[in-house]
Design a protein around this motif. Structure first.
Motif, PDB file in Angstrom:
ATOM      1  N   LEU A  52       0.899  -1.227   0.219  1.00 57.69           N
ATOM      2  CA  LEU A  52       0.099   0.029   0.027  1.00 57.69           C
ATOM      3  C   LEU A  52       0.844   1.202  -0.025  1.00 57.69           C
ATOM      4  O   LEU A  52       0.556   2.353  -0.409  1.00 57.69           O
ATOM      5  CB  LEU A  52      -0.929  -0.022   1.485  1.00 57.69           C
ATOM      6  N   HIS A  53       2.123   1.137   0.718  1.00 58.58           N
ATOM      7  CA  HIS A  53       2.855   2.261   0.660  1.00 58.58           C
ATOM      8  C   HIS A  53       4.328   1.962   0.357  1.00 58.58           C
ATOM      9  O   HIS A  53       5.054   1.700   1.251  1.00 58.58           O
ATOM     10  CB  HIS A  53       2.888   2.764   2.240  1.00 58.58           C
ATOM     11  N   PRO A  54       4.569   1.979  -0.818  1.00 53.91           N
ATOM     12  CA  PRO A  54       6.040   1.571  -1.296  1.00 53.91           C
ATOM     13  C   PRO A  54       7.171   2.096  -0.684  1.00 53.91           C
ATOM     14  O   PRO A  54       6.803   3.361  -0.723  1.00 53.91           O
ATOM     15  CB  PRO A  54       6.003   1.489  -2.828  1.00 53.91           C
ATOM     16  N   GLY A  55       8.215   1.648  -0.322  1.00 52.95           N
ATOM     17  CA  GLY A  55       9.305   2.359   0.393  1.00 52.95           C
ATOM     18  C   GLY A  55       9.142   2.840   1.789  1.00 52.95           C
ATOM     19  O   GLY A  55      10.022   3.353   2.064  1.00 52.95           O
ATOM     20  N   ALA A  56       7.940   2.395   2.146  1.00 52.62           N
ATOM     21  CA  ALA A  56       7.757   2.841   3.770  1.00 52.62           C
ATOM     22  C   ALA A  56       8.262   1.789   4.681  1.00 52.62           C
ATOM     23  O   ALA A  56       9.071   0.844   4.283  1.00 52.62           O
ATOM     24  CB  ALA A  56       6.113   2.674   3.980  1.00 52.62           C
ATOM     25  N   THR A  57       8.523   2.446   6.008  1.00 51.03           N
ATOM     26  CA  THR A  57       9.123   1.598   7.060  1.00 51.03           C
ATOM     27  C   THR A  57       7.982   1.308   8.241  1.00 51.03           C
ATOM     28  O   THR A  57       7.350   2.392   8.463  1.00 51.03           O
ATOM     29  CB  THR A  57      10.371   2.399   7.372  1.00 51.03           C
ATOM     30  N   LEU A  76       3.297   3.011  10.197  1.00 51.90           N
ATOM     31  CA  LEU A  76       4.410   3.186   9.125  1.00 51.90           C
ATOM     32  C   LEU A  76       4.457   4.537   8.814  1.00 51.90           C
ATOM     33  O   LEU A  76       3.881   5.510   9.039  1.00 51.90           O
ATOM     34  CB  LEU A  76       4.119   2.318   8.106  1.00 51.90           C
ATOM     35  N   ARG A  77       5.805   4.806   8.401  1.00 51.58           N
ATOM     36  CA  ARG A  77       6.549   5.937   7.705  1.00 51.58           C
ATOM     37  C   ARG A  77       6.729   5.785   6.332  1.00 51.58           C
ATOM     38  O   ARG A  77       7.877   4.891   6.053  1.00 51.58           O
ATOM     39  CB  ARG A  77       7.388   6.328   8.696  1.00 51.58           C
ATOM     40  N   ASP A  78       6.250   6.747   5.256  1.00 49.11           N
ATOM     41  CA  ASP A  78       6.590   6.421   3.936  1.00 49.11           C
ATOM     42  C   ASP A  78       7.975   7.341   3.739  1.00 49.11           C
ATOM     43  O   ASP A  78       8.460   8.032   4.400  1.00 49.11           O
ATOM     44  CB  ASP A  78       5.503   6.863   3.359  1.00 49.11           C
ATOM     45  N   ALA A  79       8.116   7.142   2.461  1.00 45.59           N
ATOM     46  CA  ALA A  79       9.554   7.670   2.104  1.00 45.59           C
ATOM     47  C   ALA A  79       9.344   9.140   1.972  1.00 45.59           C
ATOM     48  O   ALA A  79      10.430   9.965   2.055  1.00 45.59           O
ATOM     49  CB  ALA A  79       9.854   7.337   0.475  1.00 45.59           C
ATOM     50  N   SER A  80       8.420   9.740   2.132  1.00 50.50           N
ATOM     51  CA  SER A  80       8.221  11.253   2.256  1.00 50.50           C
ATOM     52  C   SER A  80       8.120  11.892   3.528  1.00 50.50           C
ATOM     53  O   SER A  80       7.725  12.783   3.997  1.00 50.50           O
ATOM     54  CB  SER A  80       7.032  12.058   1.506  1.00 50.50           C
ATOM     55  N   ASN A  81       8.087  10.765   4.548  1.00 55.46           N
ATOM     56  CA  ASN A  81       8.350  10.927   6.202  1.00 55.46           C
ATOM     57  C   ASN A  81       6.782  11.384   6.510  1.00 55.46           C
ATOM     58  O   ASN A  81       6.691  11.761   7.640  1.00 55.46           O
ATOM     59  CB  ASN A  81       9.140  12.230   6.448  1.00 55.46           C
ATOM     60  N   VAL A  82       5.829  10.588   5.794  1.00 57.06           N
ATOM     61  CA  VAL A  82       4.477  10.617   6.209  1.00 57.06           C
ATOM     62  C   VAL A  82       4.039   9.408   7.021  1.00 57.06           C
ATOM     63  O   VAL A  82       4.518   8.336   6.609  1.00 57.06           O
ATOM     64  CB  VAL A  82       3.396  11.075   5.065  1.00 57.06           C
TER      65      VAL A  82
END
Length: 102
Positions: A52-57, A76-82
């Motif tokens: 759902l959120h590629p690149g997220a942690t 989780l936190r996505d690649a844009s820090n959201v």
């Protein structure tokens, strides 16, 4: 005024009862739930969330037992820090909630 107080009390009790229905599942019970087929393996559920959120942690996760289902709740936190909150039905992998955390 008594009617208003009674309505407020009833609403508060209803909300409190709803919150009390969810219970954290102890980590040591998870392997048996997977073995019994009551939930999918957490790795599989994590993959659903990350698609759902590629690149997220994933920053936090929790398995709760709600009255009739197990719910896997993930932060989780996505690649844009959201930051995102995603809830899945742990038995089916169905996405129940996928919303940005404010």
């Amino acid at each position: 005024m008594k009617t208003l107080t009674a309505l407020f009390t009833a609403a508060t009790l209803t909300l409190t009862a709803g919150l009390a229905q969810a219970a954290d599942v102890p980590v040591d019970q998870i392997p048996q739930l997977v073995k019994d087929g009551k939930i999918k393996p957490l790795e599989e559920l994590n993959q659903i969330v990350l698609k759902l959120h590629p690149g997220a942690t994933i920053t936090d996760s929790d398995l709760d037992k709600h009255s009739t289902i197990y719910e896997y709740e993930v932060e989780l936190r996505d690649a844009s820090n959201v930051e995102w909150d995603v809830d899945l039905n742990a038995a089916t992998g169905e996405v129940l909630k996928n919303k940005q955390d404010h």
